[in-house]
Design an enzyme around this catalytic site. Sequence first.
Site, PDB file in Angstrom:
ATOM      1  N   ASP A 120      40.012  48.251  30.752  1.00  0.00           N
ATOM      2  CA  ASP A 120      41.386  47.799  30.839  1.00  0.00           C
ATOM      3  C   ASP A 120      41.954  46.870  29.560  1.00  0.00           C
ATOM      4  O   ASP A 120      43.311  47.491  29.349  1.00  0.00           O
ATOM      5  CB  ASP A 120      41.248  47.035  32.191  1.00  0.00           C
ATOM      6  CG  ASP A 120      40.944  47.549  33.292  1.00  0.00           C
ATOM      7  OD1 ASP A 120      41.181  48.720  33.318  1.00  0.00           O
ATOM      8  OD2 ASP A 120      40.464  47.011  34.209  1.00  0.00           O
ATOM      9  N   ARG A 138      36.816  30.164  32.394  1.00  0.00           N
ATOM     10  CA  ARG A 138      37.897  30.408  32.115  1.00  0.00           C
ATOM     11  C   ARG A 138      38.658  29.227  31.067  1.00  0.00           C
ATOM     12  O   ARG A 138      39.325  29.629  30.138  1.00  0.00           O
ATOM     13  CB  ARG A 138      38.887  30.667  33.257  1.00  0.00           C
ATOM     14  CG  ARG A 138      38.467  31.667  34.205  1.00  0.00           C
ATOM     15  CD  ARG A 138      38.182  33.071  33.335  1.00  0.00           C
ATOM     16  NE  ARG A 138      37.845  34.200  34.098  1.00  0.00           N
ATOM     17  CZ  ARG A 138      36.778  35.066  34.147  1.00  0.00           C
ATOM     18  NH1 ARG A 138      35.727  34.335  33.317  1.00  0.00           N
ATOM     19  NH2 ARG A 138      36.546  35.986  34.676  1.00  0.00           N
ATOM     20  N   ASP A 181      41.109  33.982  38.921  1.00  0.00           N
ATOM     21  CA  ASP A 181      41.134  33.946  37.355  1.00  0.00           C
ATOM     22  C   ASP A 181      42.391  33.986  36.973  1.00  0.00           C
ATOM     23  O   ASP A 181      42.772  33.032  35.642  1.00  0.00           O
ATOM     24  CB  ASP A 181      40.201  34.917  37.033  1.00  0.00           C
ATOM     25  CG  ASP A 181      38.799  34.961  37.339  1.00  0.00           C
ATOM     26  OD1 ASP A 181      38.370  33.501  37.147  1.00  0.00           O
ATOM     27  OD2 ASP A 181      37.823  35.759  37.445  1.00  0.00           O
ATOM     28  N   SER A 236      32.839  44.934  40.484  1.00  0.00           N
ATOM     29  CA  SER A 236      33.521  43.917  39.543  1.00  0.00           C
ATOM     30  C   SER A 236      32.393  42.787  38.945  1.00  0.00           C
ATOM     31  O   SER A 236      32.282  41.956  40.197  1.00  0.00           O
ATOM     32  CB  SER A 236      34.843  43.605  40.019  1.00  0.00           C
ATOM     33  OG  SER A 236      35.378  42.408  39.208  1.00  0.00           O
TER      34      SER A 236
HETATM   35  N1  ARG Z   1      35.240  34.581  43.139  1.00  0.00           N
HETATM   36  C1  ARG Z   1      34.789  33.942  41.934  1.00  0.00           C
HETATM   37  C2  ARG Z   1      35.785  32.934  41.450  1.00  0.00           C
HETATM   38  O1  ARG Z   1      36.866  33.065  41.795  1.00  0.00           O
HETATM   39  C3  ARG Z   1      34.362  34.880  41.073  1.00  0.00           C
HETATM   40  C4  ARG Z   1      35.231  35.550  40.206  1.00  0.00           C
HETATM   41  C5  ARG Z   1      34.827  36.645  39.391  1.00  0.00           C
HETATM   42  N2  ARG Z   1      35.664  37.557  38.591  1.00  0.00           N
HETATM   43  C6  ARG Z   1      35.742  38.805  38.308  1.00  0.00           C
HETATM   44  N3  ARG Z   1      36.690  39.215  37.641  1.00  0.00           N
HETATM   45  N4  ARG Z   1      34.911  39.370  38.816  1.00  0.00           N
HETATM   46  O2  ARG Z   1      35.313  32.138  40.714  1.00  0.00           O
END
Ligand code: ARG
Length: 411
Positions: free
Chosen positions: A15, A96, A125, A176
């Site tokens: 992506d 992040r 995110d 994912s």
């Molecule tokens: N739900 C978790 C969070 O918001 C994990 C996010 C994981 N991100 C991903 N792109 N798979 O912190």
Amino acid sequence: MAKDRVVLAYSGGLDTSVAIGWIGERTGAEVVTVAVDVGQGGEDLETIRQRALDCGAVEAYVADARDEFASEYCMPALKANALYMDAYPLISAISRPVIVKHLVAAARQFGATTVAHGCTGKGNDQVRFENGITSLAPDMHCISPVRDLALTREFAIDYANKHDLPIETTHHNPFSIDQNVWGRAIETGFLEDLWNAPTKDVYNYTDDPTYPPLPDEVVITFKEGIPVAIDGRDVTPLQAIQEMNKRAGAQGIGRIDIVEDRYVGIKSREIYEAPGAMALIQAHRDLEHITMDREQARFKRTVVDRWSDIVYEGQWFSPLKRSLDAYIEDTQQYVTGDIRMVLHGGRAVVNGRKSETSLYDFNLATYDAGDSFDQSHAKGFIELTGLPAQLAAARDVKFGRGVAIGKAKLN
Ligand code: ARG
């Protein structure tokens, strides 16, 4: 006139590789990629850098931020014993902000005014990236090609094939995944049916706890809330997490399966594995039990609850987070000492603790003869602490509203 520049958070995957050309086509800007190593493993930074350039980036910035991430992001989370919804050790949420820092640094270095990321419009995110960016650089704009420029997976595969991009388009991971040294997050695919148990292939940091190797005893030495030695060997924060990932991971510690409340309102099924983080939190929390004043510890739970929520919600660089950090930091002054624990079969169990700065007083606690606790004080203590409720109960009785005990009425 020079072209505008966009800085893109680059993972090296399909992506974001396609996004390089696609952002250029859609916005007319040049793209600078930023890849940050937070201990996710996989490809080395040089390979990722070269791929970015091959996909059309004008500059490719890479940073090994593993020590920075461990010391400045994982350690604050450990000092907080941070668990969102009492379960999730904020794996993605704390990575992040460190990525954001490097995005802003690269934007300044290469003269970009916009930051792009590969998140969809449904997750947390995107909030963490964009709120993080504007908290550090209020003049910066944010864009998400997936969310804002219709970059779907099918489109990405077509685009990569058409432009002969040096990226694999056939391999399709059913999940994912986001991972770093603090842990691993796995979502989507068949996990979206809440009744489906995770299968073996979901896990990578942990072995099956059902068939563990022999118990592994470990002694972790903390100094002011931070692990500084394991079994007597000095370690950096990064090394402490890595070693505990290995040892606790071998025992299947730190697997989490939760339906989580996302910031955007969705409930979503998430699997995590964070063997090092969960074992370290367990040890750290136990050391706090002997070194921290009761009222300070009680208030810390409130502070940490809020800290975890706002970090989850992408407020890492906010004023409130900074203020809560100051409280948490202050509580760690005496969190120094050794914790011994046994790692086995999915559990990290503390069975010994030792500290020069402990508040545990053997002579007060002991039930043996010769203790220094004056029990005669207890009677008055109870009378006074019980007095307000006693007065209220007497009034209830007077007005016929005594607490019902089974069928009978009290008094
Ligand atoms: N739900 C978790 C969070 O918001 C994990 C996010 C994981 N991100 C991903 N792109 N798979 O912190």
